[in-house]
Design an enzyme around this catalytic site. Structure first.
Site, PDB file in Angstrom:
ATOM      1  N   HIS A  54      -1.154 -45.078 -15.245  1.00  0.00           N
ATOM      2  CA  HIS A  54      -1.187 -44.629 -14.304  1.00  0.00           C
ATOM      3  C   HIS A  54      -0.128 -45.487 -13.008  1.00  0.00           C
ATOM      4  O   HIS A  54       0.398 -44.612 -11.833  1.00  0.00           O
ATOM      5  CB  HIS A  54      -2.026 -43.829 -13.195  1.00  0.00           C
ATOM      6  CG  HIS A  54      -1.496 -42.563 -12.832  1.00  0.00           C
ATOM      7  ND1 HIS A  54      -0.433 -42.692 -12.171  1.00  0.00           N
ATOM      8  CD2 HIS A  54      -2.652 -41.495 -11.969  1.00  0.00           C
ATOM      9  CE1 HIS A  54      -0.940 -42.069 -11.018  1.00  0.00           C
ATOM     10  NE2 HIS A  54      -1.688 -40.577 -11.243  1.00  0.00           N
TER      11      HIS A  54
ATOM     12  N   SER B 108      -4.647 -34.308  -4.703  1.00  0.00           N
ATOM     13  CA  SER B 108      -3.233 -35.197  -5.065  1.00  0.00           C
ATOM     14  C   SER B 108      -1.947 -34.391  -4.512  1.00  0.00           C
ATOM     15  O   SER B 108      -2.385 -33.565  -4.589  1.00  0.00           O
ATOM     16  CB  SER B 108      -3.457 -35.887  -6.441  1.00  0.00           C
ATOM     17  OG  SER B 108      -2.168 -36.840  -5.885  1.00  0.00           O
TER      18      SER B 108
ATOM     19  N   TYR C 107     -10.266 -35.063  -2.444  1.00  0.00           N
ATOM     20  CA  TYR C 107      -9.111 -35.156  -2.329  1.00  0.00           C
ATOM     21  C   TYR C 107      -8.195 -34.201  -3.754  1.00  0.00           C
ATOM     22  O   TYR C 107      -8.629 -34.161  -4.320  1.00  0.00           O
ATOM     23  CB  TYR C 107      -9.152 -36.772  -3.620  1.00  0.00           C
ATOM     24  CG  TYR C 107      -7.929 -37.296  -3.292  1.00  0.00           C
ATOM     25  CD1 TYR C 107      -7.106 -38.749  -2.506  1.00  0.00           C
ATOM     26  CD2 TYR C 107      -6.884 -36.878  -4.430  1.00  0.00           C
ATOM     27  CE1 TYR C 107      -6.736 -39.482  -2.656  1.00  0.00           C
ATOM     28  CE2 TYR C 107      -5.957 -38.190  -4.804  1.00  0.00           C
ATOM     29  CZ  TYR C 107      -5.608 -38.751  -3.637  1.00  0.00           C
ATOM     30  OH  TYR C 107      -4.095 -39.644  -3.791  1.00  0.00           O
TER      31      TYR C 107
ATOM     32  N   THR D 250       2.149 -40.908  -3.716  1.00  0.00           N
ATOM     33  CA  THR D 250       2.138 -39.426  -3.268  1.00  0.00           C
ATOM     34  C   THR D 250       0.889 -39.572  -1.547  1.00  0.00           C
ATOM     35  O   THR D 250       0.892 -40.777  -0.963  1.00  0.00           O
ATOM     36  CB  THR D 250       0.186 -39.620  -4.129  1.00  0.00           C
ATOM     37  OG1 THR D 250      -0.055 -40.665  -4.138  1.00  0.00           O
ATOM     38  CG2 THR D 250       1.009 -39.381  -5.248  1.00  0.00           C
TER      39      THR D 250
END
Length: 661
Positions: A379, A495, A493, A506
């Site tokens: 990532h 994204s 959360y 992001t």
């Protein structure tokens, strides 16, 4: 010795002509493949990076707006006393240290006009984290199976995925991949007129030409790291390695490593039959599983892996590691069927047993024995927008224009298979570490709980007809399920991409709002106190609030990244940490019990990731035309994925019932 009779001469002539014909046919076959139609997945009128130079820069929000948004996000989570304390910390920050930190951030941003204020900080955050990559960071996506099962046999599927991936690679490298553009009204802007006009506008102004069509080009700076890229473990902070000159794939099977060139010396993609022959040879290698599967080391804590990798380099493994690091991508051929047992497919693509994986590669294409295909990706180099574009383009290509067909399998020749076996030199120390890491990884993954839900009763189409945001419905369901189980709301959360800006990464949407809290409490305690029409209005209010937060985040107007950047500046200046950052409420809101993300596409069968905190939920979800789905992960002893999934189904039904009043 020589046959000089007339018949012999005639026979030799026929043989010679036959050889020449075969050679001509061979050349014509190569020539027919060595053309634009076969080498490129797309040939765009607009160069791939045409809009990149003129993309707008990621804005830095006003400090006052960030502080207000931060307090709003804390309101549903804090009692009155804690909220009063947090509000006091924020007021002091806004009046004092925040002003100087904001000034410094604005100055830094002006000094680095080629990028965004978050880019370097975000790379640094990823690369410094010492947690292992699988589960913690690497997400996965699985392709929807092909309509013809013959194309889902392991060899055929693997060949077509490799060829289509290389066609994407070539289009990207040669700057003819269609630029990534968000079309607000595709009927008006996703047209030849749009392409013919905008390609003529100089790159430094091209974005504004697209804007006139109400089309918004997206940042494509991450795409180069899709290929030939690996995250290299180092003490304290990893680094990203990229070698654009490499022409080979690394293939893993049974923990063994193989390599073969997918590009010829002149840079063209090798023929599908040549690639298939190489893969067939690997699939027919009857060696037992590797006793010392080095891939397991990529599941380690990063400092541990850095130290072990240094030892591997010292014991003669420089060339093999270089071969793996520089490979265009990793292709994983698994020996297990994954479709028969519930949730086995999810576990296979999320983590597996680690012995046939290399989690450091930018992405790995994984094909199971029963022909499922998917991606596990590292990532730090990039986000979902880039990987989903690649995923969708490759899926469309293998479905509509497969380059290798089931009836060609029997025609494959081993002579075409030029495979290199890659063998690590393993000493007693490395052997011991590998054994320890196998046991450690098994213990870890055994503690992971995985479950999923597919809700067929409604989806995107019906939500839009009812006038509510499908994403807001999903997020409300997540909150309602947790509220049902625990009687409270938690830091959440979601994204959100900021790819509309140069080097955007992001932003966080904080979907737990006061409107969410109100509807969750009302639906749980409601004993006919409120009518369904009143509850419906509350859901609409929740959707409206969520839409507003989403729009702000997409435009770079959230609070999370801004406060993160200000905190990093404060740390760098060695100032006393402002009260806002050592307030327990700040740490709590960044300890995300519900971590959610979506890469919705009709091409995605499943996708997900692990919890980001030990007692949290990792929720990868999809919103499709007629159904909703989610993959949920938790750890044993904290929260229960299966129990949550059952409650989530009830939440979907409850919301659906109210909306249909």
């Amino acid at each position: 010795m020589f046959n000089l009779t007339k018949s012999g001469l005639r026979k030799n002539t026929i043989n010679r002509r036959g050889v020449e014909l075969v050679q001509r046919l061979a050349r014509s076959t190569v020539a027919s493949y060595d053309n634009a139609e076969h080498q490129y997945i797309q040939i765009s009128k607009i160069p791939t990076l045409h809009f990149q130079a003129s993309l707008p820069r990621l804005p830095i929000p006003k400090l006052e707006d960030t502080c207000r948004r931060y307090i709003d996000a804390q309101k549903p989570l804090l009692d009155d006393k804690k909220l009063q304390n947090t509000s006091s910390c924020v007021s002091k920050f806004l009046a004092n240290e925040g002003q100087s930190l904001q000034k410094q951030l604005l100055h830094n941003n002006a000094e680095n006009s080629h990028t965004s204020y978050i880019s370097e900080l975000w790379f640094d955050m990823y690369l410094r984290d010492r947690k292992p990559l699988p589960i913690n960071y690497n997400p996965f996506l699985v392709f929807v199976p092909e309509s013809d099962p013959k194309y889902d046999t392991q060899l055929v599927k693997a060949t077509n995925l490799v060829v289509s991936s290389m066609r994407f690679f070539k289009s990207l490298r040669d700057n003819i991949l269609e630029p990534e553009v968000f079309h607000l009204n595709p009927k008006k802007s996703n047209t030849n007129l749009f392409r013919n006009v905008t390609r003529l506008i100089p790159p430094s102004f091209s974005y504004y030409g697209a804007y006139l069509f109400k089309a918004y080009p997206l940042d494509m700076s991450q795409y180069k790291n899709l290929f030939n890229t690996t995250r290299i473990p180092q003490l304290e902070k990893d680094r990203t390695f990229h070698d654009s000159s490499a022409k080979h794939l690394v293939v893993m099977r049974r923990g063994h490593f193989y390599a073969f060139d997918v590009l010829s010396a002149n840079g063209t993609i090798r023929s599908p039959k040549e690639i298939a022959a190489c893969l067939k040879t690997i699939l027919e290698d009857d060696r037992p599983p590797n006793k010392h599967p080095v891939g397991i080391l990529t599941t380690s804590e990063r400092d541990q892996w850095a130290q072990t990798r240094s030892h591997l380099l010292e014991t003669g493994n420089q060339e093999i590691l270089k071969k793996i690091d520089s490979a265009v991508f990793a292709l994983i051929l698994d020996d297990e069927d994954v479709g028969a047992v519930k949730n086995n497919l999810i576990r296979t693509y999320l983590h597996a047993d680690g012995t046939n994986r290399w989690f450091d590669k930018s992405f790995s294409l994984i094909i199971s024995k029963d022909g499922y295909g998917g991606i596990n990706f590292e990532h730090s180099w990039g986000d979902g927008v880039a990987i989903l574009r690649f995923f969708q383009d490759v899926k469309a290509d293998i479905s509509k224009k497969p380059q290798f067909h089931p009836n060609e399998v029997d025609e494959l020749s081993k002579e075409n298979a030029n495979i290199e076996r890659l063998e690590f030199s393993i000493d007693a120390k490395s052997e011991s570490i590998i054994k320890q890491e196998i046991a450690k990884y098994k213990e870890w993954t055994d503690r992971l709980c995985v479950d999923h839900i597919i809700y067929e009763e409604f989806g995107k189409r019906q939500c839009k007809k009812l006038g509510v945001s499908p994403d807001a419905v999903m997020q409300l369901a997540f909150q309602l399920a947790l509220y049902t189980l625990e009687g409270k709301l938690v830091p959440t959360y979601e994204s959100c991409s900021t790819a509309a800006f140069k080097h955007g990464r992001t932003e966080a949407i904080r979907p737990c709002t006061l409107a969410t809290k109100a509807i969750c409490a009302a639906m749980i305690r409601n004993n006919n106190e409120l009518s369904k029409s009143e509850l419906k209005k509350m859901i609409y209010d929740c959707s409206k609030a969520h839409n507003a937060l989403t729009k702000e985040a997409v435009m770079g107007q959230g609070f999370d990244r801004h406060l993160f950047a200000l905190r990093k500046i404060s740390e760098k200046l060695n100032n006393n940490e402002p009260a806002i950052f050592h307030d327990s409420a700040y740490h709590a809101i960044n300890y995300n019990i519900l971590s959610t993300s979506t890469l919705s596409s009709p091409d995605v069968l499943a996708g997900g990731f692990g919890p980001v905190v030990l007692d949290g939920y990792g929720i990868g979800y999809m919103i499709q035309e007629k159904r909703l789905g989610a993959v949920v992960t938790t750890y044993e002893g904290s929260r229960n994925a299966s129990k949550y999934v059952q409650t989530l189904e009830h939440a979907f039904k409850s919301i659906h019932d109210v909306l249909h009043t």
